[in-house]
Each structure stands twice: as structure tokens, then as C-alpha cells.
Design an enzyme around this catalytic site. Structure first.
Site, PDB file in Angstrom:
ATOM      1  N   ARG A   1     118.824  76.089  64.576  1.00  0.00           N
ATOM      2  CA  ARG A   1     119.821  74.741  65.995  1.00  0.00           C
ATOM      3  C   ARG A   1     120.241  75.744  66.722  1.00  0.00           C
ATOM      4  NH1 ARG A   1     116.020  72.556  63.308  1.00  0.00           N
ATOM      5  NH2 ARG A   1     116.204  70.023  62.244  1.00  0.00           N
TER       6      ARG A   1
ATOM      7  N   HIS B   1     111.360  73.079  71.330  1.00  0.00           N
ATOM      8  CA  HIS B   1     111.715  72.929  69.426  1.00  0.00           C
ATOM      9  C   HIS B   1     110.300  72.340  68.759  1.00  0.00           C
ATOM     10  CE1 HIS B   1     114.434  70.931  66.425  1.00  0.00           C
ATOM     11  NE2 HIS B   1     113.694  71.639  65.581  1.00  0.00           N
TER      12      HIS B   1
ATOM     13  N   GLU C   1     117.810  69.677  74.628  1.00  0.00           N
ATOM     14  CA  GLU C   1     116.873  69.891  73.903  1.00  0.00           C
ATOM     15  C   GLU C   1     115.769  69.183  74.603  1.00  0.00           C
ATOM     16  OE1 GLU C   1     115.890  70.451  69.775  1.00  0.00           O
ATOM     17  OE2 GLU C   1     116.568  72.221  69.738  1.00  0.00           O
TER      18      GLU C   1
HETATM   19  O1  LIG Z   1     112.370  70.091  59.950  1.00  0.00           O
HETATM   20  C1  LIG Z   1     113.386  70.481  60.612  1.00  0.00           C
HETATM   21  O2  LIG Z   1     114.029  69.902  61.169  1.00  0.00           O
HETATM   22  C2  LIG Z   1     113.371  72.016  62.265  1.00  0.00           C
HETATM   23  O3  LIG Z   1     113.489  71.781  62.969  1.00  0.00           O
HETATM   24  C3  LIG Z   1     111.827  72.184  61.799  1.00  0.00           C
HETATM   25  O4  LIG Z   1     111.914  73.036  63.352  1.00  0.00           O
END
Ligand SMILES: O=C(O)C(=O)CO
Length: 356
Positions: A273, A321, A302
Site C-alpha cells: 500500500r 495500482h 492513487e
Molecule cells: O488485493 C489487494 O488488496 C490488492 O491491492 C492487490 O494489488
């Protein structure tokens, strides 16, 4: 006699449960074929990223998009029994929860639920579910993809081809070997371990740091060595990949001090993250050429706004992301979301309920 505090705690749940049973009766008496309604993010715009999965959801639910909800909130709120979110596009806050009297479950597409206030949501008698396991391979793949693309200057090569630049490739497009290099994995959960499996096939030397040490046979299977101290890992690796969950303990886990421990040639890869890495400290380290490169699937916010300093470095790759963005993985995630929502609406325990 039920103590006063306990009855105060139970009362809202009983009211909600009564309202829910009533709503089911009303729905059944109105139309036995009526499907429960879900409020879903990222399904509104034609061509939107999850639009092609709408038919799978519509087998069981009527979709109310966030756009429809915004325009007609008052009339639609009373129909909604589940909310589908992918990341934090929609804020599931007190205001929203109060406006959805029949809500039973919030289902997140993805494993990370740091954008959801689970105690708050649960206090409304609403369950929270996610889609673990099914995201592991795709997320590990994007980590490897970022490492390879950064080390081997794949985007530079592509841009060179597209621009038909004359003359020889520039010295700056010379990459660095991944095979045989040392990879440090911070966070050796399911996704971290999948990264290690892949890296071992690249003959990488693997170090890892995790709250709990893995079993010896698991370490041996991928050739990974445990570093009890994260700083030992940071000092010795060519590539450092961050794969932890975001929590108060991991917020800005990689800050100025940690970046200063990296080799000046090291590459930082973040697939966890954004806020796990202190972005200002990262920009500073890159400006001072204190680290070699960075490759980020996640940032804050993001996507990054145009003109953000991280977008201007030739040795930084930034994705918006995309860890789970494959047709197959996204499809399985949506199926899981549907299964969880159906279970919650039946009053069963959903297979992927997240508890705090
Ligand atoms: O599964 C998740 O939370 C993701 O962010 C995968 O990139």
C-alpha cells in the site's frame, strides 16, 4: 434481567434485523423474482475496468452504480443490501451506513481492507468480506514485473523503439541483472511467499523479514533466509520488495532512515500500500541519488496527480495500482464477492468475512 449496557448494544442490531426480515417479506410479497440490490463502485462508466463483470453480478443482484446512487440517493438507499467496493473509491463512512437501513454486508474486491473502518461497519450490524488467496499470484506477478521492468529498463527500450531514435542506445538504458541478485522481501505472507517462489526460479538470493518466521521447510523450499532485523535486510539487498499489509504498525515503515540503509544501487519495489513508504522521503532519496531506482504499484494518492515529483524520475516506474488487473483474477474476485454477499444475505457466515 439484561444489563442496561448490553441491551443498549443489542437494540440497534435487533431493530436492523427486524427491518431486514420485514424488507425480505415485502420484497417477496411484491415480486418473488426480485433480486436484492447492491451498490457497486467502478461499474458505472461504459468501458470501466470492472464493467465486463456486471453480467456475473446481475445473475444474482440488481446493480445500483455509485453514479445512479449519487443522483437518486433518497429513493435507492432503502433497497440496498450489499455494497461492493474495489479499493477506497467510495467512502463507507457513518453517513453512508446510516443512510442504508437494510445493508447486510460490505464486500471488498481485493485482500487489503485498510480503507474500510471495520469496527464502525460492524457496529451497524454489517459484515465485511474480502477476496484473499485469489489475488496472490497476480499480485506476486506484478511485483516480479516491476522488478524486471525496472532492472532491465524495459520502458526505456519501448520508448526508444516507439520514437525511432537514431543512433545507438544510450548508456542510461543499460540495465542490471536480476538473476543472481539479492532480493529482500518485507512481509512474507501469502503474496510475499509467492514472490519468493518466483524469485527462486530466477536464482536470486532471497532474504526476508516478517513478524513471524516461516517454517524451516518453507524457507528451504524457496531458499529464503530470515532476517530478524529489517535493517540487516535493507543493507544487503539489490532489490527490496515491500509486501506488508497497511496497519498503524506499517504506516511509513520505509522512511528516510530505512532508505538511507539501502545500497546506492538498490531498487525499492512497493506492491503493498502506498502509505507503507514515506513518499516525501523517497523523493528526497531519489533526488540525492541515494538509491538506484523505485518501482511502485501503489502510491498515495492513487493515481498520483499530474506533475507529482515521483512521475519525473527516469529511474522510477509508477503504476496506478494494477496488482490484480488480469481478466482471470478479476473474474475470480468478482465470483468470490458474489459468493460472500449471497451468504451474508442468506444470514450464513460468509467464507471470507474479515474480523478485527
Ligand atoms: O488485493 C489487494 O488488496 C490488492 O491491492 C492487490 O494489488
Amino acid at each position: 434481567m439484561i444489563p442496561v449496557a448490553l441491551s443498549l448494544q443489542l437494540a440497534p442490531r435487533l431493530v436492523r434485523s427486524f427491518r431486514y426480515t420485514y424488507s425480505q417479506l415485502v420484497r417477496t410479497s411484491k415480486n418473488t423474482m426480485a433480486k436484492p440490490c447492491i451498490l457497486a463502485t467502478r461499474l458505472g462508466a461504459p468501458g470501466g475496468i470492472y464493467q465486463c463483470y456486471a453480467p456475473c453480478i446481475e445473475k444474482h443482484f440488481t446493480i445500483i452504480t455509485t453514479e445512479e446512487f449519487t443522483q437518486n440517493r433518497q429513493n435507492l438507499a432503502g433497497n440496498i443490501e450489499a455494497v461492493f467496493v474495489w479499493g477506497g473509491v467510495l467512502k463507507v463512512d457513518r453517513d453512508l451506513l446510516q443512510s442504508l437501513p437494510y445493508l447486510k454486508v460490505v464486500v471488498n474486491g481485493g485482500v487489503g481492507v485498510d480503507h474500510l473502518d471495520i469496527p464502525l461497519i460492524n457496529s451497524f450490524g454489517v459484515k465485511v468480506c474480502n477476496t484473499p488467496e485469489v489475488v496472490d499470484n497476480a499480485t506476486a506477478d506484478i511485483g516480479m514485473g516491476l522488478m524486471l521492468a525496472s532492472a532491465r529498463k524495459i520502458l526505456d527500450g519501448h520508448n526508444y523503439s516507439v520514437c525511432h531514435e537514431s543512433g545507438d542506445l544510450l548508456e542510461s538504458s543499460m540495465g542490471t541483472d536480476v538473476s543472481g541478485a539479492t532480493l529482500g522481501i518485507i512481509g512474507m505472507g501469502r503474496i510475499g511467499y509467492k514472490v519468493a517462489k518466483r524469485a527462486s526460479a530466477f536464482d536470486m538470493k532471497i532474504l526476508y523479514h516478517n513478524r513471524n518466521r516461516r517454517l524451516e521447510e518453507e524457507e528451504q523450499a524457496v531458499g529464503a533466509s530470515y532476517c530478524a532485523k529489517m535493517e540487516d535486510l535493507l543493507r544487503s539487498c539489490d532489490f527490496v520488495m515491500v509486501v506488508v499489509n497497511l496497519s498503524p504498525q506499517t504506516h511509513k515503515l520505509i522512511g528516510a532512515k530505512e532508505l538511507a540503509m539501502l545500497k546506492p544501487t538498490a531498487t525499492l519495489i512497493n506492491i503493498s500500500r502506498g502509505p507503507v513508504v514515506d513518499q516525501d522521503a523517497l523523493v528526497d532519496a531519489l533526488q540525492r541519488k541515494a538509491i538506484g531506482a523505485a518501482a511502485l504499484d501503489v502510491t498515495y494518492p492513487e493515481p498520483l496527480p499530474r506533475g507529482h515529483p515521483l512521475l519525473s524520475f527516469p529511474n522510477v516506474i509508477v503504476l496506478p495500482h494494477m496488482g490484480t488487473h488480469t481478466r482471470e483474477t478479476s473474474g475470480v474476485m468478482v465470483e468470490r464477492m458474489v459468493t460472500n454477499a449471497l451468504a451474508a444475505l442468506r444470514g450464513d457466515t460468509p467464507p471470507n468475512e474479515v474480523k478485527v
